[in-house]
Write an enzyme that holds these catalytic residues in place. Structure first.
Site, short mmCIF file in Angstrom:
data_model
loop_
_atom_site.label_atom_id
_atom_site.label_comp_id
_atom_site.label_asym_id
_atom_site.label_seq_id
_atom_site.Cartn_x
_atom_site.Cartn_y
_atom_site.Cartn_z
CG ASP A 143 -0.19 0.06 2.52
OD1 ASP A 143 1.05 0.10 2.51
OD2 ASP A 143 -0.85 0.08 3.57
CB SER A 144 0.26 4.70 -0.81
OG SER A 144 -0.81 5.06 0.06
N GLY A 145 1.02 3.69 2.29
CA GLY A 145 1.37 4.20 3.60
C GLY A 145 0.44 5.30 4.07
N GLY A 146 -0.38 5.82 3.18
CA GLY A 146 -1.26 6.93 3.55
C GLY A 146 -2.32 6.53 4.56
CG PHE A 147 -5.65 3.08 5.60
CD1 PHE A 147 -6.91 3.66 5.64
CD2 PHE A 147 -5.40 1.99 6.43
CE1 PHE A 147 -7.90 3.17 6.47
CE2 PHE A 147 -6.38 1.49 7.27
CZ PHE A 147 -7.63 2.08 7.29
CG HIS A 158 -8.53 -23.78 9.22
ND1 HIS A 158 -8.97 -24.91 8.56
CD2 HIS A 158 -9.62 -22.98 9.38
CE1 HIS A 158 -10.28 -24.80 8.36
NE2 HIS A 158 -10.68 -23.66 8.84
CG ASP A 208 -6.03 -5.64 1.76
OD1 ASP A 208 -6.73 -4.88 1.06
OD2 ASP A 208 -5.58 -5.30 2.88
CD GLN A 254 -9.91 7.33 -1.19
OE1 GLN A 254 -11.02 7.39 -0.63
NE2 GLN A 254 -8.93 6.54 -0.75
CB CYS A 302 -9.92 -27.95 5.76
SG CYS A 302 -8.66 -26.66 5.67
N GLY A 330 -11.25 3.85 0.55
CA GLY A 330 -12.12 4.67 1.38
C GLY A 330 -13.38 3.97 1.86
CG ASP A 364 -5.29 6.77 -1.02
OD1 ASP A 364 -4.31 6.64 -0.26
OD2 ASP A 364 -6.26 6.01 -1.00
CB CYS A 422 -7.83 -29.73 8.52
SG CYS A 422 -8.70 -28.31 9.23
CB CYS A 439 -5.21 -26.01 6.15
SG CYS A 439 -5.70 -26.44 7.83
ZN LIG Z 1 -7.98 -26.54 7.89
#
Ligand SMILES: [Zn+2]
Ligand SMILES: [Zn+2]
Lengths: 643, 415
Positions: free
Chosen positions: B91-95, B339, B270, B191, B308, B220, B145, B313, B310
């Site tokens: 990210d840009s760091g702004g947030f 998981h 994300d 935005q 699952c 935003g 931004d 599991c 993972c």
């Molecule tokens: Zn799992």
């Protein structure tokens, strides 16, 4: 199968009662390809907390070559009734519940955590106190026996009455301790057919309590006639700091039993016949020895005692190895030398070496190395001392070949020359306190004295013709196989859609050989960053690495012991014994002269750890608010963020 | 960047794309786990790789503070520094400047803030943000931004929107002159708050610069606004963004949000939620979250999810064992983190398959039925998906629809 002699074998039958020795622990595992698990001794036992190796997930444990014997303290499971591993379905409840593999992992079980020497209420005549986060729990010998039978671990430590009240202990208290421990051992050693039935299995448990594993372990009439107990029982050597008490305890093990006592453990003639190894918990012993030291100091210099209360008792870090060694000799003196000798919570590699040399200890737990990982120390030492560690700055340039080629080796950290020179007369640190700012841009691997996988395999392919490479001696070629020094890109990644599948085969072509998949080692600079940003991965890397270093250290101990043995000829046997011991002792002296035993690096690391914790605390209020909001929206308050 | 739309849903706006960056291919739609400080909490890069993750996120604000640009440059970038060989987004760091520092002041030049180390006033300009992201070396970088809280109203929102457009131009100029266009891809961030007029204006302006940006983020949002407003803004933006650019909705991580956004045409998202909630002991499943701290799990020897793949599991680690560990031993958090990351990947992977097979509406219906069947469908999800032609309640007997935000928790007393 489970004769004591079969489980543990000394490679040299004529080894003296006290002195360095090589051996092999061997357990039958019909399910494994080799039918057995073999562990060479001297070696390490990995400690667990709440049933698992701290910081390492199951996939990491599976990848670690250092982890083959694990010690499981049972007490945390007493927080729930019934203790959860005892209701796990299947024949090997503890292995199954904790996710360890029967064909790779040996589990030993004790009630108490040997690391925990905190004060507890006094034990009773028929119970000892265990510590759980839900408070103190009482455990009696009958329940303990039921639990261990149910768990079906490979080794089980009999209940022992170690007082966790404040030392020193009166003679009366020690006598009681010995009597109780002996009586509880006898109860554990009762033959199976007179056992009261263990607690009924819960609905989930589909298999009978006495399953395959136990029957294999010899709970049949014919095996009972071997005078060996179906459980592989270890006994803790009681007696605290009192030599007479220790002698008395050992004598109670070997004295021939009569009457009711003999009837209780039939067909065993002595309790010792049912025991396959001796355990020494050094943590409580050290506490007592230091308390003794302080008593004697105060009597001599009571006049100038400091007016302010001490934050830490004096002599807290005193070296009590000689006293420990002497007390252990007292305990073992009259016992058969062929049985396993296990030490929990040794204070340093120096102490481990001393106990290999002076006693002939076979297994040590790795608590010291694992604790180092908790406080940010990456271990960096080897046995025998590598030549690179002696002439420190001269050989530096050769180490970073691998990372340098990839543009990562510009670090100029102090770590390359092995810690603060001039400490304790120029001795090297046993590891690197990675909190230290000098590591902020040190892009070398964790250890100087162990090579990373990528460099080693690059070296293999590039210089296979010129085998006698000039830059590095053979000693420094030991590879640290841990996930930090020798990361391996996964052979297979999970695929979450049919598209993912189509993409993979192309990448797979070149990844058949494990050594071709080595990625560059993780660096001191990266872990320095992770420690200062409270990323838990720091401790994952360090835990795996430190176990690998200690494992390699013991491989070096065994190599030193076998090298000198193999040189000798059979007709000069007694001569060669002395030679082996002398060679080994010489290497131990070299180790002691090279590495700092005072472990100042740990003191500094713990201080740095506390400072980062404190700095973090400043931002805590804001986080508490977030946490509260989340709790109100249904998320719970507790969270694991650091160690 | 190579970007190709492989399939489009016949009903909704969902699509499957192949995005190839300097560190490999990532199939979209996808969820990006967050490695704020150059580490997914508790995992090693090899573990994350093994989970089938091909794109993760680092935070510029944090990496700029620690380890700092000097160290990152010496290391040869964030990939090498953290040992991650697949794709990376920063990210840009702004947030973070706005959300983590109360003293941040926005001027036309940039964001003025007090250095967390020295307290001295420090300026983060769009050029500086791009320069830092160049040092980090992520495959996808974001413009700086002017972020305002999604609850802000009034002229400040419009000011921030126009400034974000101007800052995009400065970021583009800085990025183009660096000669890193080939290896690093700059995304614009739309935005305009919750105001549909401003969102339209912003998208129009940014689409004008399409030839000079590699993708678009919808920023935003996800700041506490009503879900009903949220999905409408996402839909409005996604509808207008060009087909041949990836679309990234920032800060989205609940499964229901992800699938609604995918249906509206979003390709990437994300959120720290799946990894963060793992540390609280909450495991995500297709039947809703499971709070492993609850006493009901103490003696439950079942695993989290039988299907699952993972490592947790797969190794058959029981709920009881996890209950014994969570919030006490870090391994409990690591195991649930593994998981949960796989759960997010499965939600998105199944979406890709369903879209490819022309069965995305069916997938949506079965997912929501399993996830919410007993507790009631969130009305905003029903409405959002109706807007793209999918009726979640179709064929459901006596459907229960609830008006709350729909975020699903498994809570009760933990004793
Ligand atoms: Zn799992
Ligand atoms: Zn290592």
């Amino acid at each position: 199968m489970s004769n004591a002699q079969d489980i543990f074998r000394l490679l040299n039958k004529s080894a003296p009662v006290f002195g360095p020795r090589l051996g092999k622990v061997e357990l039958k595992r019909p399910s494994s390809p080799t039918q057995t698990i073999q562990i060479e001794t001297p070696g390490i036992i990995t400690c667990t907390s709440r049933g698992l190796v701290p910081h390492l997930t199951r996939d990491h444990v599976d990848r670690s070559r250092a982890i083959d014997w694990l010690h499981v303290p049972f007490e945390s499971f007493l927080e729930r009734e019934p203790p959860i591993p005892t209701i796990q379905p299947g024949p090997h409840r503890l292995h199954t519940f904790l996710g360890f593999h029967r064909d790779r992992h040996i589990l030993s079980l004790s009630l108490r955590d040997p690391q925990d020497a905190r004060e507890l209420p006094p034990n009773g005549k028929e119970y000892i106190n265990a510590n759980t986060i839900r408070g103190v729990r009482k455990m009696n010998p009958t329940s303990w026996r039921a639990h261990v039978i149910s768990c079906n671990a490979d080794f089980v430590v009999a209940l022992t009455d170690t007082p966790f009240t404040l030392p020193p202990f009166s003679q009366k208290r020690l006598t009681k301790s010995i009597e109780r421990s002996i009586s509880w051992l006898a109860q554990l050693l009762q033959p199976f057919d007179t056992t009261p039935p263990p607690p009924p299995p819960p609905p989930q448990a589909t298999s009978p309590i006495l399953d395959d594993g136990q029957r294999q372990n010899g709970a049949t009439t014919e095996n009972l006639s071997d005078r060996h107990h179906p459980l592989n029982v270890l006994v803790h050597m009681a007696g605290d700091t009192s030599a007479p008490a220790r002698r008395a305890f050992a004598a109670s093990l070997t004295e021939t039993l009569y009457g009711k006592e003999a009837e209780q453990v039939k067909p065993l003639r002595t309790l010792d016949e049912g025991v396959c190894g001796y355990v020494f918990d050094l943590q409580p012993l050290r506490t007592s020895l230091i308390a003794d030291l302080n008593t004697s100091t105060t009597t001599t210099s009571s006049s100038n005692s400091s007016p302010t209360p001490e934050p830490e008792p004096p002599n807290a870090n005193a070296n009590v190895t000689p006293q420990i060694s002497s007390l252990m000799q007292t305990s073992l003196h009259s016992l058969p030398p062929t049985k396993l000798r296990i030490v929990h919570t040794p204070a340093s590699p120096h102490e481990m070496l001393a106990l290999v040399r002076d006693i002939g200890v076979d297994m040590f737990d790795a608590q010291w190395a694992q604790r180092a990982a908790d406080c940010g120390v990456a271990l960096d030492f080897a046995f025998p001392v590598p030549s690179s560690a002696v002439d420190s700055s001269a050989t530096d340039e050769g180490h970073d070949e691998g990372p340098d080629e990839q543009g990562r080796g510009r670090g100029r950290g102090r770590g390359k020359t092995g810690g603060k020179s001039g400490r304790n007369g120029g001795k090297r640190d046993l590891g690197h306190n990675l909190y230290d700012e000098v590591y902020a841009s040190d892009f070398s691997r964790f250890a100087d004295c162990l090579v990373d996988g990528a460099s080693a395999s690059a070296h293999d392919t590039s210089s296979s013709s010129s085998s006698s490479s000039s830059s590095s001696s053979t000693e420094t070629e030991t590879v640290c196989p841990c996930i930090a020094c020798s990361p391996i890109s996964p052979a297979e990644c999970l695929q979450h859609s049919s598209l993912d599948v189509s993409e993979s085969p192309a990448e797979k072509v070149e990844v058949d050989q494990e050594q071709d998949r080595f990625e560059p080692p993780f660096t001191r600079a990266y872990v320095h960053h992770l420690l200062h940003t409270h990323e838990m991965s720091a401790h994952t890397f360090l835990a795996a690495h430190n176990l690998a270093v200690l494992d390699a250290f013991f491989a070096g101990v065994r190599r030193t012991l076998s090298r000198s043995t193999s040189i000798s000829t059979s007709n000069a046997k007694s001569n060669s014994e002395t030679e082996t011991a002398n060679n080994f002792a010489k290497e131990v002296e070299r180790f002691n002269a090279t590495y700092d035993e005072s472990q100042q690096v740990f003191v500094e690391a713990k201080k740095a750890w506390a400072e980062v914790e404190y700095a973090r605390g400043k931002g805590r209020l804001a986080r508490e608010k977030v946490r509260k909001a989340e709790a109100e929206s249904g998320l719970d308050g507790g969270v694991v963020e650091g160690v | 960047m190579q970007f190709e739309v492989l399939a489009r849903c016949q009903t909704t706006r969902a699509r499957v794309c192949r995005m190839t960056l300097a560190h490999g291919t990532t199939f979209l739609p996808t969820f990006m786990p967050v490695a704020t400080q150059a580490a997914i909490k508790g995992l090693t890069p090899q573990q994350t790789d093994a989970l089938g993750i091909t794109l993760i996120l680092n935070n510029t604000y944090h990496l700029n503070l620690r380890p700092g640009i000097k160290v990152l440059n010496e290391a040869g970038g964030a990939h090498k520094f953290q040992g991650w060989k697949r794709n990376l987004l920063t990210d840009s760091g702004g947030f973070q400047l706005v959300s983590l520092s109360e003293f941040t002041k926005i001027t036309e030049e940039g964001a003025l803030f007090a250095s967390p180390f020295t307290g001295e006033p420090t300026m983060l300009t769009p050029e500086e943000s791009i320069a830092i992201q160049h040092s980090i070396g992520a495959d996808i970088i974001m413009q700086l931004d002017d972020v305002v809280s999604s609850l802000t109203v009034g002229p400040r929102v419009e000011e921030a929107m126009w400034r974000s457009v101007r800052w995009l131009d400065r970021c583009i100029a800085m990025h183009e002159q660096s000669g890193r266009n080939a290896s690093q891809n700059l995304f614009a961030i739309v935005q305009g708050g919750l105001d549909s007029r401003l969102r339209d204006l912003c998208v129009d302006e940014m689409v004008k610069r399409k030839d000079r940006v590699a993708g678009y983020a919808i920023g935003g949002l996800s700041g506490g606004e009503a879900k009903d407003v949220f999905w409408k803004i996402v839909k409005q933006c996604a509808d207008k963004l060009p087909l041949d650019r990836p679309r990234y909705c920032m800060g989205i991580g609940f499964a229901e949000d992800l699938l609604v956004c995918v249906a509206l045409g979003v390709d990437m998202a994300d959120c720290v939620f799946p990894t963060r909630t793992a540390r609280f002991g909450v495991a995500l499943t297709f039947n809703g979250p499971v709070n492993l701290r609850l006493a009901k799990n103490a003696l439950d020897l079942n695993i989290i999810d039988d299907d699952c793949p993972c490592p947790t599991c797969h190794s058959r680690m029981s709920r009881a064992h996890l209950h014994h560990l969570v919030t006490i031993e870090t391994v409990g958090a690591h195991a649930i983190t593994q998981h949960n990351i796989v759960f997010q990947a499965r939600v998105m992977g199944r979406a890709r398959d369903a879209i490819m097979d022309g069965k995305f509406p069916e997938y949506l219906r079965s997912f929501f039925a399993n996830y919410y069947g007993n507790d009631g469908y969130p009305r905003w999800c029903v409405d959002a998906l109706r807007s793209v032609g999918v009726d979640l309640l179709h064929g459901v007997d006596n459907p229960k629809v609830v008006d709350d935000n729909g975020a699903k928790w498994d809570y009760a007393d933990t004793t």
